[in-house]
Motif scaffolding. Structure first.
Motif, PDB file in Angstrom:
ATOM      1  N   GLU A 203       0.823  -1.216   0.000  1.00 48.19           N
ATOM      2  CA  GLU A 203       0.000   0.000   0.000  1.00 48.19           C
ATOM      3  C   GLU A 203       0.856   1.264   0.000  1.00 48.19           C
ATOM      4  OE1 GLU A 203      -3.164  -0.131  -0.553  1.00 48.19           O
ATOM      5  OE2 GLU A 203      -3.062  -2.324  -0.538  1.00 48.19           O
ATOM      6  N   GLY A 204       1.944   1.218  -0.764  1.00 48.44           N
ATOM      7  CA  GLY A 204       2.776   2.395  -0.940  1.00 48.44           C
ATOM      8  C   GLY A 204       3.683   2.730   0.218  1.00 48.44           C
ATOM      9  N   ARG A 205       3.949   1.769   1.101  1.00 42.42           N
ATOM     10  CA  ARG A 205       4.843   2.050   2.228  1.00 42.42           C
ATOM     11  C   ARG A 205       5.627   0.789   2.608  1.00 42.42           C
ATOM     12  NH1 ARG A 205       2.787   0.431   7.228  1.00 42.42           N
ATOM     13  NH2 ARG A 205       0.683  -0.442   7.135  1.00 42.42           N
ATOM     14  N   GLN A 206       6.715   1.000   3.340  1.00 37.31           N
ATOM     15  CA  GLN A 206       7.516  -0.130   3.813  1.00 37.31           C
ATOM     16  C   GLN A 206       6.789  -0.885   4.922  1.00 37.31           C
ATOM     17  OE1 GLN A 206      11.444   1.047   5.045  1.00 37.31           O
ATOM     18  NE2 GLN A 206      11.874   2.143   3.140  1.00 37.31           N
ATOM     19  N   VAL A 207       6.842  -2.208   4.820  1.00 38.61           N
ATOM     20  CA  VAL A 207       6.262  -3.087   5.835  1.00 38.61           C
ATOM     21  C   VAL A 207       7.318  -4.115   6.196  1.00 38.61           C
ATOM     22  CG1 VAL A 207       4.451  -4.760   6.359  1.00 38.61           C
ATOM     23  CG2 VAL A 207       3.922  -2.760   4.962  1.00 38.61           C
ATOM     24  N   ARG A 208       7.433  -4.445   7.468  1.00 38.97           N
ATOM     25  CA  ARG A 208       8.454  -5.381   7.932  1.00 38.97           C
ATOM     26  C   ARG A 208       7.836  -6.765   8.138  1.00 38.97           C
ATOM     27  NH1 ARG A 208      13.463  -4.308  10.274  1.00 38.97           N
ATOM     28  NH2 ARG A 208      12.885  -2.110  10.242  1.00 38.97           N
TER      29      ARG A 208
ATOM     30  N   TYR B 254      10.048 -18.563  -1.114  1.00 42.87           N
ATOM     31  CA  TYR B 254       9.906 -17.918   0.188  1.00 42.87           C
ATOM     32  C   TYR B 254      10.160 -16.414   0.060  1.00 42.87           C
ATOM     33  CZ  TYR B 254      10.123 -22.715   1.792  1.00 42.87           C
ATOM     34  OH  TYR B 254       9.858 -24.050   1.969  1.00 42.87           O
ATOM     35  N   GLU B 255       9.370 -15.632   0.783  1.00 41.64           N
ATOM     36  CA  GLU B 255       9.597 -14.186   0.762  1.00 41.64           C
ATOM     37  C   GLU B 255      10.940 -13.900   1.441  1.00 41.64           C
ATOM     38  OE1 GLU B 255       7.178 -10.046   1.471  1.00 41.64           O
ATOM     39  OE2 GLU B 255       6.799 -11.707   2.867  1.00 41.64           O
ATOM     40  N   VAL B 256      11.814 -13.192   0.717  1.00 42.65           N
ATOM     41  CA  VAL B 256      13.173 -12.982   1.204  1.00 42.65           C
ATOM     42  C   VAL B 256      13.489 -11.490   1.279  1.00 42.65           C
ATOM     43  CG1 VAL B 256      14.060 -15.182   0.366  1.00 42.65           C
ATOM     44  CG2 VAL B 256      14.132 -13.202  -1.139  1.00 42.65           C
ATOM     45  N   ALA B 257      14.423 -11.182   2.165  1.00 47.15           N
ATOM     46  CA  ALA B 257      14.909  -9.811   2.310  1.00 47.15           C
ATOM     47  C   ALA B 257      15.855  -9.505   1.156  1.00 47.15           C
ATOM     48  CB  ALA B 257      15.628  -9.647   3.648  1.00 47.15           C
ATOM     49  N   HIS B 258      15.346  -8.831   0.143  1.00 46.48           N
ATOM     50  CA  HIS B 258      16.125  -8.479  -1.044  1.00 46.48           C
ATOM     51  C   HIS B 258      15.787  -7.058  -1.451  1.00 46.48           C
ATOM     52  CE1 HIS B 258      18.499 -10.985  -4.070  1.00 46.48           C
ATOM     53  NE2 HIS B 258      18.793 -11.464  -2.882  1.00 46.48           N
ATOM     54  N   PRO B 259      16.646  -6.407  -2.241  1.00 39.67           N
ATOM     55  CA  PRO B 259      16.450  -4.977  -2.513  1.00 39.67           C
ATOM     56  C   PRO B 259      15.297  -4.620  -3.442  1.00 39.67           C
ATOM     57  CG  PRO B 259      18.781  -5.550  -2.664  1.00 39.67           C
ATOM     58  CD  PRO B 259      18.009  -6.843  -2.589  1.00 39.67           C
ATOM     59  N   GLU B 260      14.821  -5.532  -4.278  1.00 41.59           N
ATOM     60  CA  GLU B 260      13.815  -5.152  -5.280  1.00 41.59           C
ATOM     61  C   GLU B 260      12.572  -4.494  -4.684  1.00 41.59           C
ATOM     62  OE1 GLU B 260      15.824  -8.771  -7.308  1.00 41.59           O
ATOM     63  OE2 GLU B 260      15.459  -8.041  -5.275  1.00 41.59           O
ATOM     64  N   PRO B 261      12.014  -4.997  -3.571  1.00 42.31           N
ATOM     65  CA  PRO B 261      10.816  -4.338  -3.031  1.00 42.31           C
ATOM     66  C   PRO B 261      11.056  -2.916  -2.522  1.00 42.31           C
ATOM     67  CG  PRO B 261      10.976  -6.597  -2.221  1.00 42.31           C
ATOM     68  CD  PRO B 261      12.284  -6.280  -2.890  1.00 42.31           C
ATOM     69  N   ILE B 262      12.315  -2.528  -2.376  1.00 45.91           N
ATOM     70  CA  ILE B 262      12.638  -1.157  -1.990  1.00 45.91           C
ATOM     71  C   ILE B 262      13.026  -0.332  -3.216  1.00 45.91           C
ATOM     72  CG2 ILE B 262      14.182   0.275  -0.606  1.00 45.91           C
ATOM     73  CD1 ILE B 262      12.162  -1.455   0.980  1.00 45.91           C
TER      74      ILE B 262
ATOM     75  N   PRO C 220       7.120   5.226  -8.576  1.00 48.53           N
ATOM     76  CA  PRO C 220       6.240   5.547  -7.438  1.00 48.53           C
ATOM     77  C   PRO C 220       4.820   5.010  -7.590  1.00 48.53           C
ATOM     78  CG  PRO C 220       7.516   7.466  -8.114  1.00 48.53           C
ATOM     79  CD  PRO C 220       7.725   6.433  -9.161  1.00 48.53           C
ATOM     80  N   GLN C 221       4.405   4.659  -8.814  1.00 48.27           N
ATOM     81  CA  GLN C 221       3.053   4.130  -8.991  1.00 48.27           C
ATOM     82  C   GLN C 221       2.902   2.711  -8.445  1.00 48.27           C
ATOM     83  OE1 GLN C 221       5.345   4.441 -11.339  1.00 48.27           O
ATOM     84  NE2 GLN C 221       4.973   3.180 -13.173  1.00 48.27           N
ATOM     85  N   VAL C 222       4.015   2.042  -8.180  1.00 48.28           N
ATOM     86  CA  VAL C 222       3.958   0.677  -7.645  1.00 48.28           C
ATOM     87  C   VAL C 222       3.514   0.733  -6.180  1.00 48.28           C
ATOM     88  CG1 VAL C 222       5.320  -1.362  -7.036  1.00 48.28           C
ATOM     89  CG2 VAL C 222       5.689  -0.220  -9.233  1.00 48.28           C
ATOM     90  N   ARG C 223       2.404   0.045  -5.885  1.00 43.82           N
ATOM     91  CA  ARG C 223       1.843   0.041  -4.547  1.00 43.82           C
ATOM     92  C   ARG C 223       2.231  -1.199  -3.740  1.00 43.82           C
ATOM     93  NH1 ARG C 223       0.305   4.507  -2.639  1.00 43.82           N
ATOM     94  NH2 ARG C 223      -1.353   3.540  -1.390  1.00 43.82           N
ATOM     95  N   LYS C 224       2.621  -2.261  -4.455  1.00 46.94           N
ATOM     96  CA  LYS C 224       2.975  -3.510  -3.774  1.00 46.94           C
ATOM     97  C   LYS C 224       4.154  -4.148  -4.502  1.00 46.94           C
ATOM     98  CE  LYS C 224       1.215  -8.133  -2.656  1.00 46.94           C
ATOM     99  NZ  LYS C 224       0.069  -9.070  -2.761  1.00 46.94           N
ATOM    100  N   ALA C 225       5.179  -4.529  -3.756  1.00 51.40           N
ATOM    101  CA  ALA C 225       6.346  -5.190  -4.358  1.00 51.40           C
ATOM    102  C   ALA C 225       6.883  -6.216  -3.378  1.00 51.40           C
ATOM    103  CB  ALA C 225       7.426  -4.170  -4.720  1.00 51.40           C
TER     104      ALA C 225
END
Length: 379
Positions: A192-197, A219-227, A234-239
């Motif tokens: 939703e357009g913001r960082q989530v942990r 598995y969901e992994v800590a990688h740079p693409e979602p950031i 900026p139009q990307v709301r979910k990554a």
């Protein structure tokens, strides 16, 4: 006027050494400085290159002043000495100070966030920071950019990758440490357009990976693409980024090692040395196997009673030599696709434990070996 200089940091590494050789062949009007903490490896890999154009230097990134001396006066620094969440910040700072362009294959979230924060300083210094230009991130970002440009509207980007088991592999220490780093702990994602942990490597789902893998669990992994992707678009709301190892049991092995390391049950040296040994078809140590088997068993119990094709196919292991063929040989292929995931994974865990016990009986104290079969009954 003297020829421009390109500096390679971590030049003896698996990926950076390939890049350095390609640049040496293509950029014949440039001089190159190949720097690494392992000078013997530099000589072994690059001893055949022209010493009048290409020089080699032992470099410890942690030694005060050494890196600044190497960077000063160069046109471009190619940084390949990970793990990047430990090394990238000081190299980027040195490049901005020296007015030198910077390029890396950064695959850590923390150092990607640090690079984004340096955007203003880099622009003011006239320095280009080319961050995360490997396979993932890098090639994955290019694919996302291509699709975003082709589509009318994009609000969700999901990156999915699998690292296959290609037989004996001399895994570098930096890669092993990065793998531990993303196998447990916090995972920044974009919702939703913001960082989530989230928790790294704790959530899974299947993706169509094609050919023999079919619908494969990642598995969901800590990688740079979602950031990085929402920052660029900026139009990307979910990554999200989803990754996994093949064969499937290696995901449990990694999770067990990384969780043990994060909780202090294993040191980083112990976790990395065990992973490097197994990837090199060696046995590793008993302490590592305790954590690995915990992770494999826990992953199996979390998979529920649904079905998934290709989870454990016998033919996926037939060409793998050494310890991994013995430890992760699956049940006969007939009927595997129809068997519940829990049953298939449990069968693999049991065979893994039995294989470890057989190896131990051949090489160590029988009392230690006899403890391992009880793990399968306890679970």
């Amino acid at each position: 006027m003297s020829a421009p200089v390109i500096v390679f940091l971590g030049a003896a590494g698996q990926m950076t050494s390939v890049t350095a050789r390609a640049v040496a062949k293509a950029a014949r009007d440039h001089r190159m400085v190949l720097a690494d903490i392992n000078f013997d490896a530099l000589r072994e890999k690059f001893g055949d290159l022209d010493p009048n154009r290409i020089s080699m230097k032992r470099l410890d990134l942690n030694a005060p002043g050494q890196m600044q001396d190497v960077v000063r006066g160069s046109r471009l620094v190619v940084h390949g000495a990970g793990p990047f969440h430990k090394t990238a910040a000081r190299v980027r700072a040195a490049c901005i100070s020296a007015g030198t362009d910077y390029f890396d294959i950064d695959d850590d979230v923390e150092s990607t966030l640090e690079a984004i924060a340096l955007d203003g300083a880099a622009k003011a210094a006239g320095v280009g920071l080319y961050v995360g230009h490997g396979a993932s991130p890098g090639f994955t970002n290019m694919l996302a950019r291509d699709l975003i440009d082709r589509l009318d509207h994009v609000d969700t980007v999901e990156v999915a990758w699998t690292v296959g088991d290609e037989g004996k592999n001399e895994l570098g220490r930096a890669v092993a440490e990065h793998t531990m780093h993303i196998g447990a702990g916090p995972c920044l994602t974009w919702r939703e357009g913001r960082q989530v942990r989230h928790e790294s490597f704790a959530t899974s789902q299947t993706f169509p990976m094609g050919q023999r893998l079919g619908d494969y669990r990642l598995y969901e992994v800590a990688h740079p693409e979602p950031i990085a992707l929402p920052w660029s678009f900026p139009q990307v709301r979910k990554a999200s980024c989803w990754g996994g190892l093949h064969p499937q049991a290696f995901n449990g092995l990694l999770r067990g090692l990384a969780t043990a390391q994060a909780s202090g049950k294993l040191s980083m040296d112990e976790a990395c040395s065990f992973l490097q040994a197994v990837m090199n078809d060696e046995f590793g140590h008993l302490k590592g196997w305790g954590a690995a088997l915990d992770g494999i068993s826990a992953s199996g119990s979390q998979m529920g009673n649904g079905t998934t094709p290709h989870l454990m196919e016998a033919d996926s292991f037939s060409r793998q030599p050494g310890i991994r063929q013995n430890l992760f040989q699956a049940s006969p292929q007939v009927g595997v696709a129809e068997r519940p995931r829990q049953q298939v994974f449990t069968a693999s865990c049991r065979q893994c434990v039995q294989a470890v016990a057989r190896r131990l009986r051949q090489s160590v104290d029988p009392a230690a070996a006899s403890a391992l079969p009880r793990l399968s009954r306890d679970r």
